[in-house]
Design a protein around this motif. Structure first.
Motif, PDB file in Angstrom:
ATOM      1  N   CYS A   1       0.839  -1.206   0.000  1.00 29.97           N
ATOM      2  CA  CYS A   1       0.000   0.000   0.000  1.00 29.97           C
ATOM      3  C   CYS A   1       0.876   1.259   0.000  1.00 29.97           C
TER       4      CYS A   1
ATOM      5  N   CYS B   1      -0.100   2.833   3.950  1.00 31.26           N
ATOM      6  CA  CYS B   1       0.336   2.058   5.119  1.00 31.26           C
ATOM      7  C   CYS B   1       1.343   1.005   4.640  1.00 31.26           C
TER       8      CYS B   1
ATOM      9  N   CYS C   1      -4.770   0.971   0.065  1.00 27.93           N
ATOM     10  CA  CYS C   1      -5.441  -0.321   0.235  1.00 27.93           C
ATOM     11  C   CYS C   1      -6.806  -0.198   0.912  1.00 27.93           C
TER      12      CYS C   1
ATOM     13  N   CYS D   1      -6.819   0.824   4.683  1.00 21.98           N
ATOM     14  CA  CYS D   1      -6.724   2.262   4.984  1.00 21.98           C
ATOM     15  C   CYS D   1      -8.102   2.904   4.880  1.00 21.98           C
TER      16      CYS D   1
HETATM   17 ZN   LIG Z   1      -3.114   0.787   3.362  1.00 26.48          ZN
END
Ligand SMILES: [Zn+2]
Length: 378
Positions: free
Chosen positions: A8, A11, A28, A31
């Motif tokens: 991602c 994150c 992603c 998140c």
């Molecule tokens: Zn993420």
């Protein structure tokens, strides 16, 4: 088909979660989901959280005024539950602390619990599970070869909290669960601890134990606790703008509490399962979801998290020592342990479970809540 590796952009969750999805910006689904749930569940302390807590405390105090205790808290010696113990006392509540002794507590965890409860003057009830019994339950889950090997502990903790609430006739369990540091956890990495059908089937298939001291609850029991006895589980940290690093500093200062080096590493088995078995056998490193939660909460940068991920899950020497200790304590041979590590990987979906039922109830509850709020606002 094996997916190409991808991480991602916001994150550090990646394709080791087989169900992960990315949007056009490379962000992603975890998140996006984190943001949404944060808006629904967390209320910052200075933006209404303090008022929610104040109202809650008044309610708990008045409902429990003639009782010896007015709420139940769980204690593991870890950051979240110790912080809850401290806060609950500061708020003037009279908790009974409940602890599960499953035979795997680290010495540090036990010291943390003792120091905390003595300093805060909180009574403790400890439920001890017979070791032979629990060992066989844990082995059954290891042989089932899914990522749920911690479920016997997680389920038992929930059970003793509800059972203590029933015994003491208390309506409130104050728990340390929190979205800010735990909001991200893929279902394929750890499936829910309330699914008795799943648990029962694993035990039936992989053990022949008679349950005597291991606390459990069926789906019917759960309905009884929540809808008949109306026991509420309160996630108090959601209203305190909970910051884990800050919490650690406060606990060290106020309670001489000591950190043990990783999320849920207060138990030797958890440390070994998360830091050794999950990465080696399932290619799952739970630090990714813990650190990603902190990134989404704004308590860590993505760069800091990526640097942390370069370290071993925990020190290699300790991993080896834990490996030897766990094998010996479970009473299996080195080759049996290796054969468990080499079993074909399964998921909870390979065994009978109530996943569909839980999902349906969850959506239904969400719908009712939404509809109920709309009705009230007219
Ligand atoms: Zn993420």
């Amino acid at each position: 088909m094996k997916r190409e590796y991808r991480i991602c952009s916001r994150c550090i969750m990646d394709t080791t979660d087989p169900d992960i999805e990315f949007d056009e910006n490379g962000v992603c689904n975890h998140c996006r989901n984190y943001e949404q749930v944060a808006q629904e569940t967390s209320v910052p302390y200075y933006e209404g959280g303090s008022k929610i807590i104040q109202d809650l405390v008044e309610k708990i105090k008045s409902e429990g005024k003639d009782k010896r205790y007015d709420c139940i808290i769980g204690v593991s010696g870890g950051v979240d539950s110790t912080f809850v113990a401290l806060k609950v006392k500061e708020l003037g509540l009279r908790p009974l602390a409940v602890h599960l002794d499953n035979g795997w507590n680290s010495e540090l965890a036990v010291n943390n619990i003792e120091k905390t409860l003595r300093t805060l003057n909180i009574d403790l009830y400890t439920h001890v599970i017979d070791w032979e019994e629990f060992k066989n339950i844990q082995l059954a889950f290891l042989r089932a070869s899914t990522t749920e090997a911690e479920l016997p502990t997680d389920h038992a903790i929930l059970a003793i909290l509800y059972q203590a609430a029933i015994r003491q006739d208390i309506k409130y369990i104050i728990v340390g669960g929190n979205h800010s540091s735990e909001g991200i956890l893929p279902i394929s990495w750890a499936y829910g601890s309330k699914d008795w059908r799943f648990i029962k089937n694993i035990l039936k298939r992989f053990s022949n134990i008679k349950i005597n001291t291991w606390p459990y609850f069926s789906l019917l029991d759960y309905f009884y606790y929540v809808y008949i006895k109306k026991i509420k589980s309160v996630r108090i940290l959601e209203y305190l703008s909970y910051d884990k690093n800050e919490a650690i500093k406060i606990l060290e200062k106020k309670l001489c509490w000591k950190y043990y080096g990783g999320k849920h590493y207060e138990s030797v088995y958890t440390r070994f399962f998360q830091g050794y078995i999950l990465p080696q056998k399932f290619n799952i490193d739970k630090r990714k979801c813990h650190l990603s939660s902190l990134i989404c909460a704004g308590q860590m940068t993505r760069e800091e998290a990526l640097i942390k991920m370069k370290d071993d899950t925990y020190p290699f020497d300790l991993q080896q020592a834990d490996r030897e200790y766990v094998i010996k304590k479970l009473g299996i041979s080195e080759s049996e342990f290796e054969s468990i590590m080499n079993l074909p990987i399964k998921t909870f979906a390979d065994y009978p479970n109530n996943y569909a039922f839980f999902m349906l109830s969850f959506s239904l509850l969400k719908f009712i809540r939404k509809y109920g709020i709309k009705l009230r606002s007219h």
